[in-house]
Design a protein around this motif. Structure first.
Motif, mmCIF file in Angstrom:
data_model
loop_
_atom_site.group_PDB
_atom_site.id
_atom_site.type_symbol
_atom_site.label_atom_id
_atom_site.label_comp_id
_atom_site.label_asym_id
_atom_site.label_seq_id
_atom_site.Cartn_x
_atom_site.Cartn_y
_atom_site.Cartn_z
ATOM 1 N N MET A 117 -1.795 5.594 -0.649
ATOM 2 C CA MET A 117 -1.243 6.111 0.723
ATOM 3 C C MET A 117 -0.178 7.229 0.538
ATOM 4 N N GLU A 118 0.695 6.947 -0.593
ATOM 5 C CA GLU A 118 1.405 8.135 -1.255
ATOM 6 C C GLU A 118 1.165 9.058 -1.683
ATOM 7 N N VAL A 119 -0.007 8.815 -2.496
ATOM 8 C CA VAL A 119 -0.305 9.921 -2.601
ATOM 9 C C VAL A 119 -1.010 11.152 -1.157
ATOM 10 N N LEU A 120 -1.600 10.550 -0.753
ATOM 11 C CA LEU A 120 -2.209 10.925 0.544
ATOM 12 C C LEU A 120 -1.072 11.726 0.980
ATOM 13 N N TYR A 121 0.282 10.899 1.107
ATOM 14 C CA TYR A 121 1.226 11.766 1.854
ATOM 15 C C TYR A 121 1.614 12.941 1.689
ATOM 16 N N SER A 122 1.928 12.699 0.140
ATOM 17 C CA SER A 122 1.902 14.241 -0.404
ATOM 18 C C SER A 122 1.639 14.969 -0.327
ATOM 19 N N VAL A 123 0.190 14.750 -0.254
ATOM 20 C CA VAL A 123 -1.263 16.087 0.154
ATOM 21 C C VAL A 123 -1.134 16.766 0.686
ATOM 22 N N VAL A 124 -1.176 16.146 1.843
ATOM 23 C CA VAL A 124 -1.260 16.140 3.063
ATOM 24 C C VAL A 124 -0.040 17.046 3.536
ATOM 25 N N ASN A 125 1.634 16.840 3.508
ATOM 26 C CA ASN A 125 2.547 17.169 3.402
ATOM 27 C C ASN A 125 3.249 17.728 2.462
ATOM 28 N N THR A 126 2.514 18.639 1.193
ATOM 29 C CA THR A 126 3.250 19.006 -0.267
ATOM 30 C C THR A 126 4.088 19.341 -0.044
ATOM 31 N N SER A 166 10.036 -1.550 13.722
ATOM 32 C CA SER A 166 10.499 -0.090 14.121
ATOM 33 C C SER A 166 10.045 0.420 12.823
ATOM 34 N N MET A 167 10.208 -0.758 11.353
ATOM 35 C CA MET A 167 9.824 -0.037 10.189
ATOM 36 C C MET A 167 8.521 1.013 9.951
ATOM 37 N N LEU A 168 7.448 -0.276 10.713
ATOM 38 C CA LEU A 168 6.663 0.179 11.126
ATOM 39 C C LEU A 168 5.816 0.813 11.899
ATOM 40 N N TRP A 169 6.378 0.626 13.187
ATOM 41 C CA TRP A 169 5.375 1.713 14.518
ATOM 42 C C TRP A 169 6.520 2.650 14.319
ATOM 43 N N GLY A 170 7.754 2.679 14.516
ATOM 44 C CA GLY A 170 8.890 3.168 14.755
ATOM 45 C C GLY A 170 8.856 4.862 14.826
ATOM 46 N N TRP A 171 7.752 5.945 14.025
ATOM 47 C CA TRP A 171 7.553 6.758 13.556
ATOM 48 C C TRP A 171 6.498 7.550 14.419
ATOM 49 N N ASN A 172 6.963 8.872 14.611
ATOM 50 C CA ASN A 172 6.657 10.132 15.199
ATOM 51 C C ASN A 172 5.057 10.308 13.675
ATOM 52 N N ASP A 173 5.352 10.416 12.679
ATOM 53 C CA ASP A 173 4.147 10.545 12.059
ATOM 54 C C ASP A 173 3.321 9.669 11.858
ATOM 55 N N THR A 174 2.438 9.590 11.843
ATOM 56 C CA THR A 174 0.743 8.648 11.837
ATOM 57 C C THR A 174 0.933 8.007 10.468
ATOM 58 N N LEU A 175 0.919 9.395 9.713
ATOM 59 C CA LEU A 175 0.975 8.870 7.962
ATOM 60 C C LEU A 175 1.703 8.317 7.766
ATOM 61 N N LEU A 176 2.945 7.984 8.039
ATOM 62 C CA LEU A 176 4.185 7.764 7.502
ATOM 63 C C LEU A 176 4.305 5.881 8.237
ATOM 64 N N SER A 177 3.882 5.859 9.239
ATOM 65 C CA SER A 177 3.862 4.818 9.319
ATOM 66 C C SER A 177 2.123 3.987 9.017
ATOM 67 N N ILE A 178 1.649 4.633 8.733
ATOM 68 C CA ILE A 178 0.749 3.763 7.331
ATOM 69 C C ILE A 178 0.851 3.641 6.472
ATOM 70 N N GLN A 179 1.201 4.492 5.900
ATOM 71 C CA GLN A 179 2.501 4.506 4.366
ATOM 72 C C GLN A 179 3.418 2.942 4.211
ATOM 73 N N TYR A 180 3.858 2.788 5.273
ATOM 74 C CA TYR A 180 4.410 1.727 5.933
ATOM 75 C C TYR A 180 3.923 0.489 5.618
ATOM 76 N N PHE A 181 3.028 0.666 6.111
ATOM 77 C CA PHE A 181 2.234 -0.532 6.360
ATOM 78 C C PHE A 181 0.971 -1.147 5.452
ATOM 79 N N SER A 182 0.988 0.290 4.540
ATOM 80 C CA SER A 182 0.712 -0.253 2.993
ATOM 81 C C SER A 182 1.432 -0.664 2.536
#
Length: 251
Positions: free
Chosen positions: A11-20, A187-203
Protein backbone atom coordinates in the motif's frame (compact mmCIF):
# COMPACT_ATOMS: atom_id res chain seq x y z
CA UNK A 1 0.26 -14.09 7.67
CA UNK A 2 3.12 -12.97 5.45
CA UNK A 3 0.59 -11.26 3.18
CA UNK A 4 -0.78 -9.33 6.15
CA UNK A 5 2.71 -8.03 6.86
CA UNK A 6 3.56 -7.23 3.25
CA UNK A 7 0.21 -5.53 2.57
CA UNK A 8 1.51 -2.44 4.35
CA UNK A 9 4.51 -2.12 2.06
CA UNK A 10 2.37 -2.81 -0.99
CA UNK A 11 0.00 0.00 0.00
CA UNK A 12 2.96 2.32 0.56
CA UNK A 13 4.02 1.65 -3.02
CA UNK A 14 0.50 2.05 -4.37
CA UNK A 15 -0.05 5.33 -2.53
CA UNK A 16 3.28 6.73 -3.74
CA UNK A 17 2.60 5.69 -7.35
CA UNK A 18 -0.94 7.09 -7.45
CA UNK A 19 0.06 10.33 -5.73
CA UNK A 20 3.58 10.69 -7.13
CA UNK A 21 3.44 14.47 -7.77
CA UNK A 22 2.06 15.17 -4.30
CA UNK A 23 4.38 12.77 -2.46
CA UNK A 24 7.46 13.99 -4.33
CA UNK A 25 6.59 17.62 -3.65
CA UNK A 26 5.96 16.98 0.04
CA UNK A 27 9.26 15.17 0.45
CA UNK A 28 11.13 17.94 -1.34
CA UNK A 29 9.59 20.50 1.02
CA UNK A 30 10.48 18.46 4.11
CA UNK A 31 14.08 17.95 2.92
CA UNK A 32 14.27 21.57 1.72
CA UNK A 33 15.59 20.53 -1.68
CA UNK A 34 14.60 20.94 -5.30
CA UNK A 35 11.33 19.28 -6.25
CA UNK A 36 13.11 17.09 -8.80
CA UNK A 37 15.10 15.45 -6.02
CA UNK A 38 11.88 14.75 -4.13
CA UNK A 39 10.47 12.94 -7.16
CA UNK A 40 13.76 11.09 -7.67
CA UNK A 41 13.75 9.90 -4.06
CA UNK A 42 10.12 8.80 -4.36
CA UNK A 43 10.92 6.71 -7.45
CA UNK A 44 13.95 5.22 -5.71
CA UNK A 45 11.87 4.33 -2.65
CA UNK A 46 9.12 2.74 -4.76
CA UNK A 47 11.55 0.63 -6.79
CA UNK A 48 13.41 -0.45 -3.65
CA UNK A 49 10.19 -1.53 -1.95
CA UNK A 50 8.89 -3.35 -5.04
CA UNK A 51 12.17 -5.25 -5.31
CA UNK A 52 12.01 -6.17 -1.64
CA UNK A 53 8.40 -7.37 -1.89
CA UNK A 54 9.31 -9.56 -4.87
CA UNK A 55 12.31 -11.07 -3.08
CA UNK A 56 10.30 -11.81 0.07
CA UNK A 57 7.15 -13.23 -1.52
CA UNK A 58 8.43 -14.57 -4.82
CA UNK A 59 11.81 -16.09 -4.01
CA UNK A 60 13.71 -17.78 -1.23
CA UNK A 61 15.90 -14.71 -0.73
CA UNK A 62 13.69 -13.16 1.92
CA UNK A 63 16.75 -12.07 3.90
CA UNK A 64 17.83 -9.87 0.98
CA UNK A 65 14.32 -8.48 0.68
CA UNK A 66 14.12 -7.65 4.37
CA UNK A 67 17.55 -6.00 4.16
CA UNK A 68 16.33 -3.79 1.32
CA UNK A 69 13.26 -2.77 3.32
CA UNK A 70 15.40 -1.96 6.34
CA UNK A 71 17.78 0.12 4.23
CA UNK A 72 14.83 2.03 2.83
CA UNK A 73 13.41 2.53 6.32
CA UNK A 74 16.70 3.85 7.69
CA UNK A 75 17.11 6.29 4.79
CA UNK A 76 13.52 7.43 5.21
CA UNK A 77 13.98 8.07 8.91
CA UNK A 78 17.23 9.99 8.38
CA UNK A 79 15.51 12.30 5.91
CA UNK A 80 12.06 12.68 7.41
CA UNK A 81 12.19 12.06 11.15
CA UNK A 82 11.01 14.75 13.53
CA UNK A 83 13.94 14.51 15.91
CA UNK A 84 11.95 15.73 18.89
CA UNK A 85 9.85 12.57 18.41
CA UNK A 86 12.81 10.32 17.67
CA UNK A 87 11.98 7.66 20.25
CA UNK A 88 8.37 7.45 19.07
CA UNK A 89 9.56 6.78 15.52
CA UNK A 90 12.16 4.34 16.85
CA UNK A 91 9.56 2.26 18.69
CA UNK A 92 7.14 2.54 15.78
CA UNK A 93 9.74 1.25 13.32
CA UNK A 94 10.63 -1.54 15.73
CA UNK A 95 7.16 -2.95 15.09
CA UNK A 96 7.89 -3.19 11.37
CA UNK A 97 11.29 -4.75 12.04
CA UNK A 98 9.77 -7.28 14.44
CA UNK A 99 7.16 -8.34 11.90
CA UNK A 100 9.82 -8.74 9.22
CA UNK A 101 12.08 -10.81 11.48
CA UNK A 102 9.19 -13.12 12.34
CA UNK A 103 8.35 -13.34 8.65
CA UNK A 104 11.87 -14.62 7.98
CA UNK A 105 11.54 -17.11 10.83
CA UNK A 106 8.20 -18.32 9.47
CA UNK A 107 9.77 -18.85 6.04
CA UNK A 108 12.52 -20.98 7.58
CA UNK A 109 9.92 -22.93 9.53
CA UNK A 110 7.77 -23.51 6.43
CA UNK A 111 10.72 -24.80 4.44
CA UNK A 112 11.48 -27.27 7.23
CA UNK A 113 15.11 -26.17 7.42
CA UNK A 114 15.28 -26.08 11.18
CA UNK A 115 18.23 -28.45 11.34
CA UNK A 116 20.32 -26.18 9.13
CA UNK A 117 19.25 -22.80 10.53
CA UNK A 118 18.46 -23.65 14.15
CA UNK A 119 20.51 -20.85 15.67
CA UNK A 120 19.43 -18.25 13.11
CA UNK A 121 15.79 -19.23 13.58
CA UNK A 122 15.85 -18.67 17.34
CA UNK A 123 17.75 -15.39 16.97
CA UNK A 124 15.02 -14.19 14.60
CA UNK A 125 12.33 -15.23 17.07
CA UNK A 126 14.08 -13.43 19.90
CA UNK A 127 14.64 -10.27 17.86
CA UNK A 128 11.11 -10.31 16.50
CA UNK A 129 9.57 -10.80 19.93
CA UNK A 130 11.57 -7.98 21.51
CA UNK A 131 10.89 -5.60 18.63
CA UNK A 132 7.15 -6.30 18.73
CA UNK A 133 7.20 -5.51 22.45
CA UNK A 134 7.71 -1.85 21.52
CA UNK A 135 3.99 -1.70 20.75
CA UNK A 136 3.19 -1.93 24.46
CA UNK A 137 5.64 0.86 25.28
CA UNK A 138 3.86 3.10 22.76
CA UNK A 139 0.50 2.23 24.33
CA UNK A 140 1.76 2.92 27.85
CA UNK A 141 3.21 6.25 26.72
CA UNK A 142 -0.13 7.26 25.21
CA UNK A 143 -1.85 6.84 28.57
CA UNK A 144 -5.13 5.97 26.84
CA UNK A 145 -6.84 4.48 29.90
CA UNK A 146 -5.50 3.37 33.26
CA UNK A 147 -6.84 -0.15 32.83
CA UNK A 148 -5.52 -0.40 29.28
CA UNK A 149 -2.10 0.82 30.43
CA UNK A 150 -2.03 -1.89 33.10
CA UNK A 151 -3.00 -4.52 30.52
CA UNK A 152 -0.31 -3.18 28.17
CA UNK A 153 2.32 -3.43 30.89
CA UNK A 154 1.29 -6.99 31.69
CA UNK A 155 1.45 -7.98 28.03
CA UNK A 156 4.84 -6.28 27.73
CA UNK A 157 6.28 -8.32 30.59
CA UNK A 158 4.88 -11.65 29.40
CA UNK A 159 5.82 -11.21 25.74
CA UNK A 160 9.24 -9.80 26.56
CA UNK A 161 9.98 -12.78 28.78
CA UNK A 162 8.34 -15.21 26.37
CA UNK A 163 6.00 -16.65 29.00
CA UNK A 164 2.94 -18.34 27.45
CA UNK A 165 3.91 -16.42 24.35
CA UNK A 166 1.26 -17.90 22.07
CA UNK A 167 -1.59 -17.04 24.44
CA UNK A 168 -0.47 -13.47 25.08
CA UNK A 169 0.20 -12.89 21.39
CA UNK A 170 -3.45 -13.74 20.71
CA UNK A 171 -4.54 -11.44 23.54
CA UNK A 172 -2.41 -8.70 22.00
CA UNK A 173 -4.33 -9.03 18.73
CA UNK A 174 -7.57 -8.47 20.67
CA UNK A 175 -6.04 -5.47 22.47
CA UNK A 176 -4.78 -4.15 19.13
CA UNK A 177 -8.25 -4.33 17.61
CA UNK A 178 -9.67 -2.53 20.64
CA UNK A 179 -7.00 0.16 20.50
CA UNK A 180 -7.05 0.85 16.75
CA UNK A 181 -10.67 0.12 15.85
CA UNK A 182 -12.96 0.45 18.86
CA UNK A 183 -11.30 3.20 20.91
CA UNK A 184 -10.93 6.88 20.08
CA UNK A 185 -8.08 5.98 17.70
CA UNK A 186 -10.62 4.82 15.13
CA UNK A 187 -10.26 8.18 13.35
CA UNK A 188 -6.77 7.11 12.23
CA UNK A 189 -8.50 4.46 10.11
CA UNK A 190 -11.69 6.17 9.03
CA UNK A 191 -11.11 9.88 9.44
CA UNK A 192 -9.33 10.64 6.17
CA UNK A 193 -10.73 12.22 3.04
CA UNK A 194 -8.26 10.17 1.01
CA UNK A 195 -9.51 6.59 0.59
CA UNK A 196 -6.05 5.28 -0.26
CA UNK A 197 -4.65 6.78 2.92
CA UNK A 198 -7.35 5.07 4.98
CA UNK A 199 -6.56 1.76 3.28
CA UNK A 200 -2.88 2.33 4.01
CA UNK A 201 -3.61 2.72 7.71
CA UNK A 202 -5.74 -0.42 7.59
CA UNK A 203 -2.81 -2.25 6.00
CA UNK A 204 -0.59 -1.01 8.83
CA UNK A 205 -3.07 -2.54 11.27
CA UNK A 206 -2.96 -5.81 9.31
CA UNK A 207 0.84 -5.69 9.41
CA UNK A 208 0.79 -5.50 13.21
CA UNK A 209 -1.82 -8.24 13.47
CA UNK A 210 0.18 -10.43 11.09
CA UNK A 211 3.29 -10.01 13.21
CA UNK A 212 1.57 -11.09 16.41
CA UNK A 213 -0.28 -13.95 14.72
CA UNK A 214 3.06 -15.26 13.47
CA UNK A 215 4.40 -14.95 17.01
CA UNK A 216 1.40 -16.91 18.26
CA UNK A 217 2.17 -19.67 15.76
CA UNK A 218 5.95 -19.80 16.21
CA UNK A 219 6.13 -19.24 19.96
CA UNK A 220 8.89 -17.62 21.96
CA UNK A 221 11.71 -19.84 20.77
CA UNK A 222 14.68 -21.18 22.68
CA UNK A 223 15.55 -17.94 24.47
CA UNK A 224 12.29 -17.50 26.33
CA UNK A 225 10.64 -18.78 29.48
CA UNK A 226 8.55 -21.12 27.33
CA UNK A 227 11.69 -22.46 25.69
CA UNK A 228 13.33 -23.02 29.07
CA UNK A 229 10.26 -24.81 30.39
CA UNK A 230 10.13 -26.99 27.30
CA UNK A 231 13.80 -27.96 27.62
CA UNK A 232 13.34 -28.69 31.33
CA UNK A 233 10.31 -30.86 30.59
CA UNK A 234 12.20 -32.80 27.95
CA UNK A 235 15.10 -33.30 30.35
CA UNK A 236 12.83 -34.66 33.09
CA UNK A 237 11.06 -36.87 30.56
CA UNK A 238 14.38 -38.35 29.46
CA UNK A 239 15.35 -38.96 33.08
CA UNK A 240 12.01 -40.64 33.70
CA UNK A 241 12.41 -42.88 30.65
CA UNK A 242 15.95 -43.74 31.74
CA UNK A 243 14.71 -44.78 35.20
CA UNK A 244 11.96 -46.94 33.70
CA UNK A 245 14.43 -48.66 31.38
CA UNK A 246 16.90 -49.14 34.24
CA UNK A 247 14.19 -50.64 36.47
CA UNK A 248 13.05 -53.01 33.73
CA UNK A 249 16.64 -54.07 33.07
CA UNK A 250 17.25 -54.75 36.76
CA UNK A 251 14.07 -56.79 36.97
Amino acid sequence: MQYFVMSYYFMEVLYSVVNTPLVGRERAIVMDVNECFGHFYTCFDVLLTIGAIFLILGTRKEASGVTLLLIGRVIHRLFFSIWTMFFYFLFNDSLDVGSLLLLMAAKINLRDQMDWFQSKYHILLLGGRLCLSSLYIIWIDEGLETLFSIVSFGLLVFIWLGFHCKLFAYLTVIALLYHDVFSNHWSMLWGWNDTLLSIQYFSLLFCKIGGFLMLSELGGGRWSVDGYRKRSGEKWEKKGNYRIIKTQTSA
